[in-house]
Design an enzyme around this catalytic site. Sequence first.
Site, PDB file in Angstrom:
ATOM      1  CE  LYS A 171      -1.940   2.994   1.784  1.00 42.52           C
ATOM      2  NZ  LYS A 171      -1.688   4.377   1.289  1.00 42.52           N
ATOM      3  CD  GLU A 245      12.505   4.724   8.944  1.00 41.72           C
ATOM      4  OE1 GLU A 245      12.519   5.689   9.743  1.00 41.72           O
ATOM      5  OE2 GLU A 245      12.483   4.853   7.719  1.00 41.72           O
ATOM      6  CB  CYS A 279      12.931   9.555   8.401  1.00 46.69           C
ATOM      7  SG  CYS A 279      13.724   8.208   7.520  1.00 46.69           S
ATOM      8  CD  GLU A 380       9.592  13.725  11.155  1.00 43.47           C
ATOM      9  OE1 GLU A 380       8.438  13.304  11.322  1.00 43.47           O
ATOM     10  OE2 GLU A 380      10.487  13.053  10.610  1.00 43.47           O
TER      11      GLU A 380
HETATM   12  O1  TXE Z   1       2.462  10.138   6.430  1.00 44.15           O
HETATM   13  P1  TXE Z   1       1.592   8.914   6.916  1.00 44.15           P
HETATM   14  P2  TXE Z   1       1.994  11.575   5.980  1.00 44.15           P
HETATM   15  C1  TXE Z   1       6.306  12.149   8.754  1.00 44.15           C
HETATM   16  C2  TXE Z   1       6.488  13.614   8.450  1.00 44.15           C
HETATM   17  C3  TXE Z   1       5.204  13.995   7.828  1.00 44.15           C
HETATM   18  C4  TXE Z   1       4.249  13.169   8.671  1.00 44.15           C
HETATM   19  C5  TXE Z   1       2.932  12.867   8.025  1.00 44.15           C
HETATM   20  O2  TXE Z   1       6.670  14.336   9.647  1.00 44.15           O
HETATM   21  O3  TXE Z   1       4.927  15.363   7.931  1.00 44.15           O
HETATM   22  O4  TXE Z   1       4.928  11.948   8.863  1.00 44.15           O
HETATM   23  O5  TXE Z   1       3.121  12.422   6.694  1.00 44.15           O
HETATM   24  C6  TXE Z   1      -0.555   5.229   5.188  1.00 44.15           C
HETATM   25  N1  TXE Z   1      -3.111   2.737   8.848  1.00 44.15           N
HETATM   26  N2  TXE Z   1       6.829  11.279   7.734  1.00 44.15           N
HETATM   27  O6  TXE Z   1       0.687  11.973   6.538  1.00 44.15           O
HETATM   28  O7  TXE Z   1       0.182   9.301   7.127  1.00 44.15           O
HETATM   29  C7  TXE Z   1      -0.520   6.304   4.143  1.00 44.15           C
HETATM   30  O8  TXE Z   1      -1.567   6.121   3.220  1.00 44.15           O
HETATM   31  C8  TXE Z   1      -2.240   2.274   7.937  1.00 44.15           C
HETATM   32  C9  TXE Z   1       8.027  10.578   8.059  1.00 44.15           C
HETATM   33  O9  TXE Z   1       2.116  11.610   4.527  1.00 44.15           O
HETATM   34  O10 TXE Z   1       2.321   8.279   8.024  1.00 44.15           O
HETATM   35  C10 TXE Z   1       0.887   6.116   3.580  1.00 44.15           C
HETATM   36  O11 TXE Z   1       0.907   5.006   2.687  1.00 44.15           O
HETATM   37  N3  TXE Z   1      -1.664   3.054   7.015  1.00 44.15           N
HETATM   38  C11 TXE Z   1       8.234   9.423   7.142  1.00 44.15           C
HETATM   39  C12 TXE Z   1       1.697   5.773   4.814  1.00 44.15           C
HETATM   40  O12 TXE Z   1       0.740   5.301   5.768  1.00 44.15           O
HETATM   41  C13 TXE Z   1      -1.949   4.372   7.029  1.00 44.15           C
HETATM   42  C14 TXE Z   1       7.956   9.654   5.731  1.00 44.15           C
HETATM   43  C15 TXE Z   1       2.491   6.913   5.405  1.00 44.15           C
HETATM   44  O13 TXE Z   1       1.624   7.996   5.602  1.00 44.15           O
HETATM   45  C16 TXE Z   1      -2.861   4.917   7.959  1.00 44.15           C
HETATM   46  C17 TXE Z   1       6.700  10.348   5.537  1.00 44.15           C
HETATM   47  C18 TXE Z   1      -3.445   4.039   8.902  1.00 44.15           C
HETATM   48  N4  TXE Z   1      -4.295   4.468   9.850  1.00 44.15           N
HETATM   49  C19 TXE Z   1       6.211  11.157   6.532  1.00 44.15           C
HETATM   50  N5  TXE Z   1      -2.955   6.253   7.735  1.00 44.15           N
HETATM   51  C20 TXE Z   1       9.580   8.742   7.312  1.00 44.15           C
HETATM   52  N6  TXE Z   1       9.733   8.018   8.418  1.00 44.15           N
HETATM   53  O14 TXE Z   1      10.427   8.808   6.463  1.00 44.15           O
HETATM   54  C21 TXE Z   1      -2.127   6.531   6.698  1.00 44.15           C
HETATM   55  N7  TXE Z   1      -1.534   5.393   6.261  1.00 44.15           N
END
Ligand code: TXE
Length: 477
Positions: A171, A245, A279, A380
């Site tokens: 996904k 992660e 990250c 962050e």
């Molecule tokens: O990430 P999300 P977002 C951090 C960064 C950013 C914040 C939010 O600070 O501003 O996270 O980013 C899926 N159950 N990072 O909102 O929501 C979603 O569809 C299962 C750090 O874009 O965490 C996507 O495929 N899955 C990070 C994935 O989770 C769910 C990189 C990540 O999205 C879900 C990106 C749920 N309930 C953002 N809700 C890093 N560690 O590098 C969403 N998703």
Amino acid sequence: MRVLNYIRGEFVDPKSDFWMDNFSPSSGEVIGSIPLSGEGDVDNAVMAAVEALPYWSSLRPLERAEWLERIADCLESKFEEIARLESLDTGKPISLSRSVDAKRSVSNFRFFSGMIRDLEEEVFEMEDATNIVKLKPVGVGALITPWNLPLYLLSWKVAPAIGMGNTVVCKPSELTPLTADLLMKVIEEVGLPRGVVNLVHGDGMAGSSLTSHPLVDLVSFTGGTETGSKVALSASPKFKKLSLELGGKNASIVFSDCDMEKTVEGVTRSAFLNQGQVCLCGSRILVEESIYDDFVELFVDSVESMVIGDPMDDSTELGALISKEHLKKVEYYISLAKEEGGQILTGGTPCVPKGLSNGNWMAPTVIAGLDHNSRCSTEEIFGPVVTIHRFKSEDQAIKIANNTRYGLAGSIWTGDLEKGERVASMIHTGMIWVNTWLHRDLRAPFGGVKDSGVGREGGRWSLGFFSEPLNVCLKND
Ligand code: TXE
């Protein structure tokens, strides 16, 4: 460009026929649409993975390693296409998409192919018995990835997962579907058995249907910390194997005995690579008092010399932010920094390349004068914004570096490697570099502590996570 779900070896529409737009971060234009998958689509994909499991898990590791190699070859033949799609979808510079995203996506498959080919069973001899450790597949894996390094991270999960005999449902982030779609086309082209790799597009609803599905045995998630905590909750009732992660607020610690030129270059790269949306980015720069003024002057010059522009231009060093929402978040933190007493040394306002005024642009921003307990210095931001702080002693640098809920990575810059190693071991984090940054050996563990996640992937840690050890004890007499 309309992408479809990939289930049982076929590209299919979502059952609901709900779709969402995909926007270009650099121009703001709609560049395609993706399925907004629901529970029914997720269930269909999980069932496909369940059906494919008996055959796939019965193959010898060597056979699976050969499949990974075929995928790597096919991906490599589409190197330029990967780079272009990644830049179109994420807004990152094409040079970065080539040197990092496309390159690593290929090498992830090659690397795990090699590891799986070389895998040996561990044996523990007793006086009267022999223990053999067999690494068995876990079952069906849910692989959920974010938007910052789309294919890089997806391939980092798919390769070891299927290599160890699991079948998977992916996904990818709803913001960056294009290279995940390309990987499914590659998988179709090489003729991987149907159902071994499935993919559903969609938002958090599809993600949570997947992580909570009763027939999913394992969840590997990379994304935000708040989402990670929801994922952990949904995986817990069935005790699913879990690797998370998550976010980071990494310190770059600059000592007075560093090589100034190399340090300025390294710290700039670590702060702003991918517009600060990695990250591992060093978003808090801690500088020893005696060189603070000199360092800041050179650092700001270096930041101001970066070329911001159209992601598709070869000369661009900084591209667009991923979305309007994310840009708003970054802007909020810049205004918060001002309220918290910070001074903007450079940046702080959008810097829009010609003809791209509807994109999500922000100039690289350096903020000084903030208390190291302030929100901007501990939360962050995940954008092109860094805070810069002074320290007087090694102990104080360590204390400031550890002053955050996160513990993912960091870097130390010094001419004294012994000091570098000593300080590194005092930072509560999963990874730390001395005189370099994001210098990765794929055999080394990758992951964080505290709110940066649970578990490690990379090398044998990935093979361990994507397998269950079975101890067979054979009595000798
Ligand atoms: O990430 P999300 P977002 C951090 C960064 C950013 C914040 C939010 O600070 O501003 O996270 O980013 C899926 N159950 N990072 O909102 O929501 C979603 O569809 C299962 C750090 O874009 O965490 C996507 O495929 N899955 C990070 C994935 O989770 C769910 C990189 C990540 O999205 C879900 C990106 C749920 N309930 C953002 N809700 C890093 N560690 O590098 C969403 N998703």
